[in-house]
Design an enzyme around this catalytic site. Structure first.
Site, PDB file in Angstrom:
ATOM      1  N   ARG A  51      -3.119 -43.752   4.082  1.00  0.00           N
ATOM      2  CA  ARG A  51      -4.551 -43.633   4.341  1.00  0.00           C
ATOM      3  C   ARG A  51      -5.089 -42.345   3.722  1.00  0.00           C
ATOM      4  O   ARG A  51      -4.390 -41.346   3.688  1.00  0.00           O
ATOM      5  CB  ARG A  51      -4.802 -43.593   5.857  1.00  0.00           C
ATOM      6  CG  ARG A  51      -4.895 -44.953   6.483  1.00  0.00           C
ATOM      7  CD  ARG A  51      -4.835 -44.944   7.990  1.00  0.00           C
ATOM      8  NE  ARG A  51      -5.649 -43.951   8.675  1.00  0.00           N
ATOM      9  CZ  ARG A  51      -5.712 -43.833  10.003  1.00  0.00           C
ATOM     10  NH1 ARG A  51      -5.020 -44.667  10.771  1.00  0.00           N
ATOM     11  NH2 ARG A  51      -6.447 -42.909  10.569  1.00  0.00           N
TER      12      ARG A  51
ATOM     13  N   LYS B  52      -0.775 -44.106  20.297  1.00  0.00           N
ATOM     14  CA  LYS B  52      -1.719 -44.915  21.081  1.00  0.00           C
ATOM     15  C   LYS B  52      -1.739 -46.369  20.597  1.00  0.00           C
ATOM     16  O   LYS B  52      -1.700 -47.291  21.399  1.00  0.00           O
ATOM     17  CB  LYS B  52      -3.148 -44.361  20.971  1.00  0.00           C
ATOM     18  CG  LYS B  52      -3.299 -42.933  21.435  1.00  0.00           C
ATOM     19  CD  LYS B  52      -4.743 -42.468  21.343  1.00  0.00           C
ATOM     20  CE  LYS B  52      -5.340 -42.444  19.959  1.00  0.00           C
ATOM     21  NZ  LYS B  52      -4.756 -41.433  19.045  1.00  0.00           N
TER      22      LYS B  52
ATOM     23  N   ARG C 138      -7.767 -33.328  11.153  1.00  0.00           N
ATOM     24  CA  ARG C 138      -7.927 -34.286  12.269  1.00  0.00           C
ATOM     25  C   ARG C 138      -7.340 -33.711  13.554  1.00  0.00           C
ATOM     26  O   ARG C 138      -7.880 -33.921  14.640  1.00  0.00           O
ATOM     27  CB  ARG C 138      -7.238 -35.620  11.927  1.00  0.00           C
ATOM     28  CG  ARG C 138      -8.093 -36.476  10.985  1.00  0.00           C
ATOM     29  CD  ARG C 138      -7.292 -37.598  10.387  1.00  0.00           C
ATOM     30  NE  ARG C 138      -6.929 -38.617  11.339  1.00  0.00           N
ATOM     31  CZ  ARG C 138      -5.883 -39.429  11.202  1.00  0.00           C
ATOM     32  NH1 ARG C 138      -5.093 -39.318  10.153  1.00  0.00           N
ATOM     33  NH2 ARG C 138      -5.630 -40.347  12.110  1.00  0.00           N
TER      34      ARG C 138
ATOM     35  N   ARG D 233     -13.817 -40.201  22.257  1.00  0.00           N
ATOM     36  CA  ARG D 233     -13.241 -39.097  21.500  1.00  0.00           C
ATOM     37  C   ARG D 233     -14.024 -37.805  21.706  1.00  0.00           C
ATOM     38  O   ARG D 233     -13.645 -36.778  21.165  1.00  0.00           O
ATOM     39  CB  ARG D 233     -13.320 -39.483  20.032  1.00  0.00           C
ATOM     40  CG  ARG D 233     -12.127 -39.085  19.196  1.00  0.00           C
ATOM     41  CD  ARG D 233     -11.327 -40.095  18.687  1.00  0.00           C
ATOM     42  NE  ARG D 233     -10.708 -39.831  17.427  1.00  0.00           N
ATOM     43  CZ  ARG D 233     -10.045 -40.780  16.794  1.00  0.00           C
ATOM     44  NH1 ARG D 233      -9.966 -41.984  17.307  1.00  0.00           N
ATOM     45  NH2 ARG D 233      -9.446 -40.516  15.671  1.00  0.00           N
TER      46      ARG D 233
ATOM     47  N   ARG E 206       3.523 -42.258   7.740  1.00  0.00           N
ATOM     48  CA  ARG E 206       2.904 -43.533   8.127  1.00  0.00           C
ATOM     49  C   ARG E 206       2.249 -44.184   6.918  1.00  0.00           C
ATOM     50  O   ARG E 206       1.676 -43.519   6.072  1.00  0.00           O
ATOM     51  CB  ARG E 206       1.844 -43.260   9.201  1.00  0.00           C
ATOM     52  CG  ARG E 206       1.142 -44.505   9.703  1.00  0.00           C
ATOM     53  CD  ARG E 206       0.656 -44.320  11.112  1.00  0.00           C
ATOM     54  NE  ARG E 206      -0.662 -43.729  11.177  1.00  0.00           N
ATOM     55  CZ  ARG E 206      -1.309 -43.523  12.329  1.00  0.00           C
ATOM     56  NH1 ARG E 206      -0.769 -43.848  13.488  1.00  0.00           N
ATOM     57  NH2 ARG E 206      -2.492 -42.970  12.322  1.00  0.00           N
TER      58      ARG E 206
HETATM   59  P1  AMP Z   1      -8.108 -43.322  14.139  1.00  0.00           P
HETATM   60  O1  AMP Z   1      -7.513 -44.471  13.414  1.00  0.00           O
HETATM   61  O2  AMP Z   1      -8.348 -43.606  15.601  1.00  0.00           O
HETATM   62  O3  AMP Z   1      -7.365 -42.026  13.930  1.00  0.00           O
HETATM   63  O4  AMP Z   1      -9.566 -43.111  13.533  1.00  0.00           O
HETATM   64  C1  AMP Z   1      -9.760 -42.828  12.165  1.00  0.00           C
HETATM   65  C2  AMP Z   1     -11.090 -42.121  11.951  1.00  0.00           C
HETATM   66  O5  AMP Z   1     -12.163 -42.959  12.407  1.00  0.00           O
HETATM   67  C3  AMP Z   1     -11.264 -40.828  12.723  1.00  0.00           C
HETATM   68  O6  AMP Z   1     -10.687 -39.717  12.068  1.00  0.00           O
HETATM   69  C4  AMP Z   1     -12.787 -40.737  12.793  1.00  0.00           C
HETATM   70  O7  AMP Z   1     -13.341 -40.349  11.565  1.00  0.00           O
HETATM   71  C5  AMP Z   1     -13.183 -42.189  13.032  1.00  0.00           C
HETATM   72  N1  AMP Z   1     -13.216 -42.533  14.483  1.00  0.00           N
HETATM   73  C6  AMP Z   1     -12.414 -43.433  15.121  1.00  0.00           C
HETATM   74  N2  AMP Z   1     -12.725 -43.514  16.429  1.00  0.00           N
HETATM   75  C7  AMP Z   1     -13.759 -42.641  16.622  1.00  0.00           C
HETATM   76  C8  AMP Z   1     -14.511 -42.250  17.758  1.00  0.00           C
HETATM   77  N3  AMP Z   1     -14.291 -42.773  18.974  1.00  0.00           N
HETATM   78  N4  AMP Z   1     -15.483 -41.312  17.579  1.00  0.00           N
HETATM   79  C9  AMP Z   1     -15.762 -40.784  16.358  1.00  0.00           C
HETATM   80  N5  AMP Z   1     -15.061 -41.090  15.255  1.00  0.00           N
HETATM   81  C10 AMP Z   1     -14.061 -42.024  15.367  1.00  0.00           C
END
Ligand code: AMP
Length: 215
Positions: free
Chosen positions: A162, A13, A173, A88, A127
């Site tokens: 990370r 994405k 996740r 999400r 990554r």
């Molecule tokens: P990402 O980089 O999009 O994978 O986001 C990393 C982490 O941030 C996720 O595993 C969640 O803990 C939190 N997070 C990011 N976007 C959201 C969202 N829209 N709703 C809830 N948690 C989020």
């Protein structure tokens, strides 16, 4: 353009969003980047989000909607936006629908990027991310390493794995995605303007999006 990019962690994405921003000046809005920036800066928001993020759980819908309500009203969103990692959950999607109606904004499309699980696992475990909360450039130890090992090409900060990209956190996740986020596909299928793209290359995803948008 005004798009939602759906897809599991590692589906691409962020990469697709970055490429699309170069097409027409739309901005990428990644809630993950915003939250990681807040954690790195030690803000109140970061303190509230940090524990859930480390575990690979979602942060609360209220916290996310607070961020997005402000973010979508910033002037740079006027040209268009690419929502990366938001919504999400179904409650976030419902709240977004009300928010967009209130702001008089119409989405062009919701794109679900679908990639096989083995590709995702390989991508996430290889990554690496720039540790500077304001940069967060993405690398891959196999396909796109930094020029100098462990150092960001863009800002010179350390490039790290990370905390939520260890094997255990990744599988958590993905489980969270299947339980909480995958149901959004049905939600947006009913809303219309939904497109599913099965492609592991970002160029192929971009081509499919352009084709659907008639660009
Ligand atoms: P990402 O980089 O999009 O994978 O986001 C990393 C982490 O941030 C996720 O595993 C969640 O803990 C939190 N997070 C990011 N976007 C959201 C969202 N829209 N709703 C809830 N948690 C989020």
């Amino acid at each position: 353009m005004k798009l939602i990019l759906l897809g599991a962690p590692g589906a691409g994405k962020g990469t697709v969003a970055k490429l699309l921003t170069q097409m027409d000046g739309s901005v990428q809005i990644s809630t993950g980047d915003i939250l990681r920036g807040a954690v790195a800066a030690g803000t109140e928001l970061g303190k509230k989000a940090e524990a859930a993020m480390k575990r690979g759980d979602l942060v609360s819908d209220d916290l996310i909607m607070g961020i997005m309500e402000k973010r979508l009203q910033e002037p740079d969103c006027a040209k268009g936006f690419l929502l990366d990692g938001f919504p999400r959950t179904i409650p976030q999607a419902e709240a977004l629908k009300l928010l967009l109606a209130k702001l008089g904004i119409k989405l062009d499309m919701v794109v679900s990027i679908e990639v096989p699980r083995d590709v995702i696992l390989d991508r996430l475990s290889t990554r690496r991310t720039c540790s500077n909360g304001k940069c967060q450039a993405i690398y891959n130890v196999k396909s796109n390493p930094p020029k100098k090992e462990g150092i960001c090409d863009k800002c010179g900060s350390p490039v790290v794995q990370r905390e939520d990209e260890t094997e255990a956190a990744i599988s958590h996740r993905l489980e969270t995605y299947n339980q909480k986020t995958a149901p959004l596909i049905g939600f947006y299928e009913k809303e219309g303007m939904f497109v599913r793209v099965n492609a592991t290359s970002s160029d192929a995803v971009i081509a499919a999006i352009k084709n659907k948008l008639g660009k």
